[in-house]
Design an enzyme around this catalytic site. Structure first.
Site, PDB file in Angstrom:
ATOM      1  N   TYR A 147       0.831  -1.209   0.000  1.00 30.35           N
ATOM      2  CA  TYR A 147       0.000   0.000   0.000  1.00 30.35           C
ATOM      3  C   TYR A 147       0.866   1.261   0.000  1.00 30.35           C
ATOM      4  CZ  TYR A 147      -3.695  -3.263   1.490  1.00 30.35           C
ATOM      5  OH  TYR A 147      -4.590  -4.309   1.566  1.00 30.35           O
ATOM      6  N   TRP A 164     -10.685 -13.720  -6.993  1.00 28.22           N
ATOM      7  CA  TRP A 164     -11.949 -14.266  -6.473  1.00 28.22           C
ATOM      8  C   TRP A 164     -13.019 -14.332  -7.556  1.00 28.22           C
ATOM      9  CZ3 TRP A 164     -10.153 -16.871  -3.067  1.00 28.22           C
ATOM     10  CH2 TRP A 164      -9.329 -16.398  -2.055  1.00 28.22           C
ATOM     11  N   GLY A 235     -10.800  -0.865  10.628  1.00 30.15           N
ATOM     12  CA  GLY A 235      -9.944  -1.168  11.762  1.00 30.15           C
ATOM     13  C   GLY A 235      -8.802  -2.097  11.386  1.00 30.15           C
ATOM     14  N   ASP A 236      -7.964  -2.365  12.372  1.00 35.88           N
ATOM     15  CA  ASP A 236      -6.845  -3.291  12.258  1.00 35.88           C
ATOM     16  C   ASP A 236      -7.165  -4.466  13.159  1.00 35.88           C
ATOM     17  OD1 ASP A 236      -4.504  -4.735  12.656  1.00 35.88           O
ATOM     18  OD2 ASP A 236      -3.215  -2.976  12.730  1.00 35.88           O
ATOM     19  N   PHE A 237      -7.515  -5.616  12.581  1.00 33.31           N
ATOM     20  CA  PHE A 237      -8.028  -6.702  13.418  1.00 33.31           C
ATOM     21  C   PHE A 237      -6.966  -7.324  14.327  1.00 33.31           C
ATOM     22  CE2 PHE A 237      -7.952  -8.331   8.920  1.00 33.31           C
ATOM     23  CZ  PHE A 237      -6.778  -9.058   8.984  1.00 33.31           C
ATOM     24  N   HIS A 255      -1.612 -17.007   5.667  1.00 32.73           N
ATOM     25  CA  HIS A 255      -0.340 -17.308   4.977  1.00 32.73           C
ATOM     26  C   HIS A 255       0.613 -16.121   4.964  1.00 32.73           C
ATOM     27  CE1 HIS A 255      -1.283 -16.000   0.514  1.00 32.73           C
ATOM     28  NE2 HIS A 255      -1.608 -15.070   1.380  1.00 32.73           N
ATOM     29  N   ASP A 256       0.127 -14.943   5.332  1.00 35.47           N
ATOM     30  CA  ASP A 256       0.991 -13.757   5.390  1.00 35.47           C
ATOM     31  C   ASP A 256       1.827 -13.688   6.669  1.00 35.47           C
ATOM     32  OD1 ASP A 256       0.121 -12.682   2.960  1.00 35.47           O
ATOM     33  OD2 ASP A 256      -1.535 -11.602   3.894  1.00 35.47           O
ATOM     34  N   ASN A 302       6.947 -17.150  -2.615  1.00 31.69           N
ATOM     35  CA  ASN A 302       6.527 -15.750  -2.699  1.00 31.69           C
ATOM     36  C   ASN A 302       6.262 -15.172  -1.316  1.00 31.69           C
ATOM     37  OD1 ASN A 302       5.894 -13.459  -4.355  1.00 31.69           O
ATOM     38  ND2 ASN A 302       3.770 -13.759  -3.756  1.00 31.69           N
TER      39      ASN A 302
END
Length: 345
Positions: A147, A164, A235-237, A255-256, A302
């Site tokens: 970002y 998706w 928000g930031d979960f 997976h991040d 990756n």
């Protein structure tokens, strides 16, 4: 089983080496607008295509011929010369206007992923992502790189949406999710999976929980206010509270991150989840012996160059879910890009 002499190893190695060249030909044709220009169905000469797109006739001719070799274009030899047109594959997946277009994910790979992969050897040596070398962004902030500008954020979100559009229904239909009517899509981005979900399960409502700047882009560019079954939560979960719901979807989230971060998030989800509710993990699953699938092994590489995470086996995801308190874990391999794991509270 044949002997090793039966295999043309030099040819196989050359094919593998050419993988980079193949993908860059496709990315470049997308970026220059070749497939969009030919979308009308009218065949054009290489000179006409070059003139329309502001490219050199010689360079464009070589690009078009390579696309023919890849079966992304077809060519017809006429009295006037060679005329090029799209194939069905390029019309469906490589033109910007197609509902199943993969153009945006192609551009994300070309402009972001490939830059990171130049430092794959360093990633292997160091065991961490390469954003600091590539973009001057801290390796501890992988999404800071994705970002890093409004333009790059839009590319990333549009790219995820395009994925998706071709496999969202596969993972959402892996289990019957109709009993869950109140759903939170954590990190739902541009809303393509949420849109597939309310289409498949019309009695459900989906709340996309994502960072404020992502939510703003999703509202402005991707999700119409008329889609009343889809709402947003900014928000930031990891750091903010997670509201109560019946089902939480985590698509390509775990997976991040490393195991500890995954356990932290899943514990928060379990605490917020209504009794009888559940969590749906959407990930590309490795075989239990990690011998494949090849695509998932490459995704895991990756993750090394781009994130703090990795791809996992079904047993590894089940273990993470169990550590958070979830039970009755079910696994469904879709045979497509992504698989589904459902845990219940």
């Amino acid at each position: 089983m044949g002997s090793t002499e039966d295999l043309d190893y030099p040819h196989i190695i050359v094919q593998y080496s050419n993988g980079f060249l193949v993908s860059k030909v496709m990315f470049t044709a997308c970026e220059l607008g070749v497939f969009d220009l030919l979308e009308s169905g009218k065949p054009l000469s290489s000179d006409a295509i070059a003139a329309h797109l502001g490219a050199s006739p010689m360079g464009m001719k070589r690009l078009l011929d390579a696309c023919v070799g890849l079966k992304l274009l077809a060519v017809e030899i006429t009295q006037e010369g060679a005329l090029y047109r799209n194939t069905e594959i390029s019309n469906v997946y490589l033109t910007k206007s197609s509902p199943k277009s993969q153009y945006h994910i192609m551009m994300y790979y070309s402009n972001t992923v490939y830059l990171c992969w130049q430092y794959l050897a360093d990633a292997v040596r160091e065991g961490r992502n390469q954003y600091e070398k590539v973009f001057g962004v801290s390796s501890k902030d992988p999404f800071g790189a994705m970002y890093r500008s409004d333009e790059e954020m839009l590319k990333f979100i549009a790219g995820q949406n395009s994925v998706w559009s071709i496999c969202g229904r596969d993972v959402l239909a892996a289990f019957d999710l109709s009993p869950f009517t109140q759903i939170y899509d954590l990190g739902g981005g541009g809303g393509a999976l949420a849109q597939e979900c309310v289409s498949l399960y019309p009695n459900s409502t989906v709340t996309i929980y994502d960072l404020p700047k992502v939510v703003q882009v999703a509202k402005e560019q991707f999700v119409s206010p008329k889609e009343r079954q889809i709402t947003f939560h900014e928000g930031d979960f990891f750091n903010d509270s997670i509201p109560e719901a019946e089902l939480y979807i985590l698509s390509k989230i775990l997976h991040d991150w490393d195991d500890d971060k995954c356990k932290q998030l899943l514990a928060k989800v379990y605490k917020a989840c209504k009794p009888g509710g559940g969590v749906l993990l959407v990930e590309s699953l490795l075989n239990e012996d990690k011998s494949g699938p090849l695509a998932t092994q490459l995704y895991s590489m990756n993750m090394l160059v781009q994130t703090e995470g990795k791809e996992r086996t079904a047993a590894e995801y089940s273990k993470l879910l169990e550590a958070a308190g979830f039970g009755k874990i079910q696994v469904k391999r879709t045979g497509k890009l992504y698989d589904a794991v459902l845990g219940r509270k």
